[in-house]
Structures are given as structure tokens and as C-alpha cells.
Design a protein around this motif. Structure first.
Motif, PDB file in Angstrom:
ATOM      1  N   TYR A 112      28.927 102.520  50.707  1.00 33.22           N
ATOM      2  CA  TYR A 112      28.793 101.721  49.723  1.00 33.22           C
ATOM      3  C   TYR A 112      28.997 102.297  48.496  1.00 33.22           C
ATOM      4  CZ  TYR A 112      26.261  99.003  53.226  1.00 33.22           C
ATOM      5  OH  TYR A 112      26.105  98.406  54.517  1.00 33.22           O
ATOM      6  N   ALA A 113      29.966 103.092  48.296  1.00 34.03           N
ATOM      7  CA  ALA A 113      30.060 103.816  47.048  1.00 34.03           C
ATOM      8  C   ALA A 113      30.538 102.917  45.932  1.00 34.03           C
ATOM      9  CB  ALA A 113      31.279 104.892  47.506  1.00 34.03           C
ATOM     10  N   GLU A 114      31.435 102.090  46.118  1.00 38.03           N
ATOM     11  CA  GLU A 114      31.698 101.206  44.945  1.00 38.03           C
ATOM     12  C   GLU A 114      30.568 100.284  44.424  1.00 38.03           C
ATOM     13  OE1 GLU A 114      32.568  97.605  43.015  1.00 38.03           O
ATOM     14  OE2 GLU A 114      32.363  97.615  44.859  1.00 38.03           O
ATOM     15  N   ILE A 115      29.750  99.628  45.597  1.00 39.15           N
ATOM     16  CA  ILE A 115      28.447  99.096  45.150  1.00 39.15           C
ATOM     17  C   ILE A 115      27.624  99.886  44.132  1.00 39.15           C
ATOM     18  CG2 ILE A 115      26.777  97.685  45.883  1.00 39.15           C
ATOM     19  CD1 ILE A 115      28.551  96.842  48.357  1.00 39.15           C
ATOM     20  N   ILE A 116      27.320 100.965  44.693  1.00 36.18           N
ATOM     21  CA  ILE A 116      26.168 101.807  44.349  1.00 36.18           C
ATOM     22  C   ILE A 116      26.740 102.214  43.003  1.00 36.18           C
ATOM     23  CG2 ILE A 116      24.903 103.954  44.389  1.00 36.18           C
ATOM     24  CD1 ILE A 116      25.096 103.629  47.443  1.00 36.18           C
ATOM     25  N   GLU A 117      27.983 102.732  42.701  1.00 38.28           N
ATOM     26  CA  GLU A 117      28.449 103.080  41.435  1.00 38.28           C
ATOM     27  C   GLU A 117      28.331 102.090  40.233  1.00 38.28           C
ATOM     28  OE1 GLU A 117      30.202 105.621  38.643  1.00 38.28           O
ATOM     29  OE2 GLU A 117      29.249 106.110  40.596  1.00 38.28           O
ATOM     30  N   HIS A 131      26.157  99.409  40.227  1.00 35.56           N
ATOM     31  CA  HIS A 131      24.873  99.358  39.815  1.00 35.56           C
ATOM     32  C   HIS A 131      24.359 100.296  39.249  1.00 35.56           C
ATOM     33  CE1 HIS A 131      24.555  95.170  41.645  1.00 35.56           C
ATOM     34  NE2 HIS A 131      25.162  95.756  42.636  1.00 35.56           N
ATOM     35  N   LEU A 132      24.738 101.678  39.488  1.00 38.12           N
ATOM     36  CA  LEU A 132      24.265 102.768  38.636  1.00 38.12           C
ATOM     37  C   LEU A 132      24.911 102.535  37.059  1.00 38.12           C
ATOM     38  CD1 LEU A 132      25.371 105.702  41.002  1.00 38.12           C
ATOM     39  CD2 LEU A 132      22.903 105.004  40.462  1.00 38.12           C
ATOM     40  N   LYS A 133      26.011 102.096  36.685  1.00 40.87           N
ATOM     41  CA  LYS A 133      26.451 102.060  35.526  1.00 40.87           C
ATOM     42  C   LYS A 133      25.641 100.935  34.910  1.00 40.87           C
ATOM     43  CE  LYS A 133      31.197 103.721  36.270  1.00 40.87           C
ATOM     44  NZ  LYS A 133      32.707 103.494  36.433  1.00 40.87           N
ATOM     45  N   ALA A 134      25.335  99.743  35.503  1.00 36.63           N
ATOM     46  CA  ALA A 134      24.600  98.636  34.993  1.00 36.63           C
ATOM     47  C   ALA A 134      23.086  99.020  34.841  1.00 36.63           C
ATOM     48  CB  ALA A 134      24.713  97.672  35.890  1.00 36.63           C
ATOM     49  N   GLY A 135      22.903 100.358  35.272  1.00 33.68           N
ATOM     50  CA  GLY A 135      21.574 100.508  35.054  1.00 33.68           C
ATOM     51  C   GLY A 135      20.485  99.751  35.810  1.00 33.68           C
ATOM     52  N   LEU A 136      20.933  99.204  37.081  1.00 35.20           N
ATOM     53  CA  LEU A 136      19.987  98.576  38.048  1.00 35.20           C
ATOM     54  C   LEU A 136      19.732  99.616  39.166  1.00 35.20           C
ATOM     55  CD1 LEU A 136      22.020  95.450  38.610  1.00 35.20           C
ATOM     56  CD2 LEU A 136      20.114  95.770  36.693  1.00 35.20           C
ATOM     57  N   ASN A 169      18.737 112.699  47.055  1.00 30.44           N
ATOM     58  CA  ASN A 169      18.780 112.017  48.131  1.00 30.44           C
ATOM     59  C   ASN A 169      17.887 110.842  48.389  1.00 30.44           C
ATOM     60  OD1 ASN A 169      20.848 113.667  49.593  1.00 30.44           O
ATOM     61  ND2 ASN A 169      18.954 115.078  49.715  1.00 30.44           N
ATOM     62  N   ILE A 170      17.351 110.133  47.134  1.00 29.84           N
ATOM     63  CA  ILE A 170      16.589 108.927  46.951  1.00 29.84           C
ATOM     64  C   ILE A 170      17.539 107.967  45.945  1.00 29.84           C
ATOM     65  CG2 ILE A 170      14.503 107.951  46.213  1.00 29.84           C
ATOM     66  CD1 ILE A 170      14.036 109.911  48.720  1.00 29.84           C
ATOM     67  N   LEU A 171      17.625 107.001  46.464  1.00 27.52           N
ATOM     68  CA  LEU A 171      18.206 105.809  45.756  1.00 27.52           C
ATOM     69  C   LEU A 171      17.234 104.918  45.669  1.00 27.52           C
ATOM     70  CD1 LEU A 171      20.934 104.432  44.663  1.00 27.52           C
ATOM     71  CD2 LEU A 171      21.042 103.486  46.873  1.00 27.52           C
ATOM     72  N   VAL A 195      21.364  93.070  43.175  1.00 28.99           N
ATOM     73  CA  VAL A 195      21.481  94.401  44.074  1.00 28.99           C
ATOM     74  C   VAL A 195      21.788  93.811  45.352  1.00 28.99           C
ATOM     75  CG1 VAL A 195      20.822  96.642  44.200  1.00 28.99           C
ATOM     76  CG2 VAL A 195      20.534  95.707  42.147  1.00 28.99           C
ATOM     77  N   PHE A 196      20.479  93.147  46.036  1.00 29.55           N
ATOM     78  CA  PHE A 196      20.503  92.982  47.263  1.00 29.55           C
ATOM     79  C   PHE A 196      21.715  92.267  47.800  1.00 29.55           C
ATOM     80  CE2 PHE A 196      15.344  93.077  46.828  1.00 29.55           C
ATOM     81  CZ  PHE A 196      15.400  94.371  46.599  1.00 29.55           C
ATOM     82  N   ARG A 197      22.264  91.237  47.278  1.00 34.86           N
ATOM     83  CA  ARG A 197      23.153  90.406  47.625  1.00 34.86           C
ATOM     84  C   ARG A 197      24.559  91.292  47.928  1.00 34.86           C
ATOM     85  NH1 ARG A 197      24.593  86.678  42.506  1.00 34.86           N
ATOM     86  NH2 ARG A 197      25.749  88.016  41.378  1.00 34.86           N
ATOM     87  N   ASP A 198      24.578  92.424  47.127  1.00 38.73           N
ATOM     88  CA  ASP A 198      25.990  93.075  47.418  1.00 38.73           C
ATOM     89  C   ASP A 198      25.649  94.081  48.729  1.00 38.73           C
ATOM     90  OD1 ASP A 198      27.154  92.181  45.103  1.00 38.73           O
ATOM     91  OD2 ASP A 198      26.614  93.698  43.963  1.00 38.73           O
ATOM     92  N   PHE A 199      24.598  94.232  49.222  1.00 37.54           N
ATOM     93  CA  PHE A 199      24.421  95.145  50.471  1.00 37.54           C
ATOM     94  C   PHE A 199      24.566  94.012  51.497  1.00 37.54           C
ATOM     95  CE2 PHE A 199      22.974  98.110  47.373  1.00 37.54           C
ATOM     96  CZ  PHE A 199      23.412  99.272  47.529  1.00 37.54           C
ATOM     97  N   ILE A 200      24.652  92.928  51.395  1.00 36.13           N
ATOM     98  CA  ILE A 200      24.744  92.133  52.630  1.00 36.13           C
ATOM     99  C   ILE A 200      26.271  91.783  53.380  1.00 36.13           C
ATOM    100  CG2 ILE A 200      24.364  89.692  53.564  1.00 36.13           C
ATOM    101  CD1 ILE A 200      22.486  89.197  51.430  1.00 36.13           C
TER     102      ILE A 200
END
Length: 375
Positions: A335-340, A342-347, A354-356, A369-374
Motif C-alpha cells: 500500500y505504498a502509494e496510499i500510505i505515502e 496520507h503521510l503527506k496529508a498528515g493523516l 514498524n508502527i503505522l 483513510v479507511f476507504r483507501d484500504f478497502i
């Protein structure tokens, strides 16, 4: 291995205007007794491996409507299966308890009470269909403390019709003054098949506007955390060592088993949901197969997605090593693109290696955030 048991009691004195849970307005005592006997029959016929130190939760509906004798008989059935519990929670409506009944709960073995207060404002309580008032809520909590309960949760609601920011602030201050060990604070979400769903239809001003709701949301953690409550989940705050262990089983996406009308169990990659038809559930003594309404096989993709966003609900976040061991892949790669993004958006952020986890802002906009991991 099952780590928690949930028991559903579907009876209430009155249906709250926001409630979409499987519940009925108070039926005659004989029918409630029949329900308890069917519940015991279901428990007696169930063979599961329960983990040592498991949790037990009586939800509803209004479990505090049951007599002490009925609760004790349910406990006996559970114990006869060789099951024992470290945390035993019971949801209680302040309008259904007495000093003696609360003492009885403690003697039976209940060690955690969750009071559905929702608000200490009498006008708001009437507006949402609650049967208790401010004075009864305060009295019930004081009685529980007098009975020896050390682990008490107060449920509060926000974003209610005609509720102001100051109303929320007053509720928080009074809750804190009563010295519970846990506070849950949920925003009203209007569900179908509720009285509020009909009342809100076509009324854009039924609830406070988005700006006021956002300010309510921001106020809650600030007030609670300034008074010794630590947020550990999006809507839950606890004094040290008083987090709800039962609910953490859900958020950690672990196995649990549920008994009663409409109750949903989760184990392995399956969900098994009991019938929602009371008459069918009461036929348990003649046909145990009637309990199951539906068995859902959870796909690998759904299981993975649900695991991610359930764990992200917790302040402690998602352990990337545990995830990798469970799913044989690196979440930071998958989920590299999704995580990156939301990291940039401050979410999202990494509170430690090792903790997200969600940031404070991320909790507010967690659904984005959640909907992007579905998958």
C-alpha cells in the motif's frame, strides 16, 4: 481460539429514536424468560475453545432489564462449559437499576458496568427517546460505586438534534466529576429503520451543522485528556489500566463468539449471524439450527482490509511486523502509494519504527483513510 463472548439481550422499556440494533420494546416477563431459556440452550449446545482470560460482554437492548436470577442462570450455563472470564461487562440503562440490583450484579460476577447515559441534559434525553433523566443517571453511577464497582464506563453522544457545543462541554464536565474509569463519546449517525431516519428526511438542519459537529469532536479529547483520560481508540478514553479489553478484541480483529438474537460471531475467516426473528430464536429447544441466519465466508482481500482499518482505529496503531507475519507481505510495499499520500496529508504517521498509526487529524478524518484500504 475464541478470545471473547458477547451475549445479546434484545429487550428495552422503550426503543430509542436513534437505535437500529435488534431490540424490542419491553415484552411480558414470560417471553423474556423463554428468551433466557433459549439463550441457555444455545450456550449449552456450543463447544468452543475459549482462551484463558477471555472477556464477556452483555449488550443489547437493555441487559440490565433481566432479573438477577436470569442473569445468574446464564452465568451458570457459561461456567458449566468450563469457561471463565477476566472482564465481565454489562450495559445498563440508568432508568432500570436500583441500589440492590447493582449490588446483585457485583455478587454475580459482573466487574464492569457501561452506563448508557448519552447526555445529562434532560431536554436532549427526551429528544432522543431515553427513559432516564439527569438525576437518575447520576444516582445510578453513585449507587454502582457504592456497590463496589471500580470499572465504570459512561457512554455519551454528540451531534444530537438541538445540541450545542456548550451542552457537550457540560456533559463532559459532569461525567468527569462522577469519576468513572472510562468514557465513550460517539457522534450520532442516523441509520435506516430508526425513528430519527424518518424525522430527518428532507431536514438539512436536523443535526448541528458540520462546523459545529467538528468543534464538538475537537472538544471531547481535549477536555477528557486534560482530566486524566487517555484516548486509546477513536471514540474511547480510559484512565490508566481501564481500557475495555472486550472491545479491543474486536479492534485487534481477533476471534469472538456471540449468543442471542441477531448476534454475530467472528472466527477464522467466517461470520455467523443468528436469526433476527424472535419467534425462530425461541424455537431453539426443538431445532438448534434455527439460530443461524447466515454464514459469511470472508474473502482474503476483505479480511486483509478489515484487519488494517480495525487496527488503525486504535491509538497504538498497526504493527507492520505482525501484519507481515500474518499476511506474508510488507504493508509498506503493498500500500505504498496510499500510505505515502496520507503521510503527506498528515493523516498517518510512524509513532515508532514498524508502527503505522493515525494522527490526531487522522482520527477526525479516519473514514477517508479507511476507504483507501478497502480492496
Amino acid at each position: 481460539m475464541i478470545q471473547a463472548i458477547y451475549i445479546h439481550i434484545p429487550f428495552c422499556l422503550k426503543k430509542c429514536f436513534y437505535c437500529d440494533f435488534p431490540s424490542f420494546t419491553y415484552k411480558e416477563e414470560e417471553l423474556i424468560e423463554q428468551y433466557v431459556q433459549s439463550l441457555i440452550c444455545e450456550i449449552n449446545s456450543t463447544k468452543i475453545n475459549l482462551e484463558e482470560g477471555a472477556t464477556l460482554y452483555f449488550g443489547g437492548g437493555t441487559p440490565s432489564l433481566l432479573s438477577l436470577t436470569q442473569l445468574e442462570s446464564i452465568f451458570s450455563a457459561l461456567l458449566n462449559n468450563g469457561w471463565s472470564f477476566s472482564e465481565v461487562s454489562l450495559e445498563a440503562n440508568p432508568g432500570t437499576v436500583s441500589k440492590d440490583k447493582l449490588r446483585g450484579f457485583k455478587e454475580i460476577g459482573i466487574n464492569r458496568l457501561s452506563f448508557g447515559v448519552q447526555s445529562f441534559n434532560n431536554k436532549l434525553l427526551r429528544n432522543i427517546g431515553r427513559i432516564h433523566n439527569r438525576e437518575e443517571a447520576i444516582q445510578a453511577i453513585l449507587w454502582a460505586q457504592e456497590a463496589g464497582f471500580k470499572n465504570i464506563n459512561i457512554d455519551l453522544m454528540n451531534s444530537l438534534p438541538k445540541q450545542s457545543i456548550y451542552d457537550v462541554y457540560e456533559d463532559l464536565l459532569l461525567a468527569i466529576e462522577l469519576e468513572p474509569t472510562h468514557v465513550s463519546a460517539y457522534a450520532l449517525k442516523i441509520e435506516e429503520n430508526t425513528i430519527f431516519y424518518k424525522l430527518a428526511a428532507g431536514d438539512d438542519n436536523f443535526q448541528p451543522n458540520d462546523l459545529i459537529q467538528e468543534r464538538m469532536y475537537d472538544l471531547i479529547p481535549r477536555v477528557l485528556e486534560n482530566n486524566g483520560f487517555k484516548r486509546y481508540e477513536i471514540s474511547n478514553f480510559a484512565k490508566p489500566n481501564y481500557e475495555c479489553r472486550h472491545n479491543k478484541v474486536y479492534w485487534h480483529y481477533r476471534n469472538y463468539f456471540a449468543f442471542g438474537l441477531g448476534a454475530c460471531s467472528f472466527y477464522g475467516h467466517k461470520r455467523a449471524t443468528n436469526t433476527f426473528v424472535l419467534e425462530e430464536y425461541l424455537m431453539l429447544k426443538t431445532n438448534l439450527h434455527n439460530t443461524i441466519r447466515e454464514v459469511e465466508n470472508i474473502t482474503a482481500a476483505d479480511y486483509q482490509s478489515e484487519y488494517i482499518f480495525m487496527n488503525l482505529r486504535l491509538v497504538e496503531g498497526l504493527n507492520c511486523i505482525t501484519y507481515a507475519n500474518k499476511f506474508s507481505e510488507d504493508i509498506l510495499v503493498r500500500y505504498a502509494e496510499i500510505i505515502e499520500r496520507h503521510l503527506k496529508a498528515g493523516l498517518l504517521f510512524f509513532p515508532e519504527k514498524n508502527i503505522l498509526a493515525l494522527t490526531e487529524r487522522g482520527f477526525k478524518y479516519s473514514n477517508l483513510v479507511f476507504r483507501d484500504f478497502i480492496n
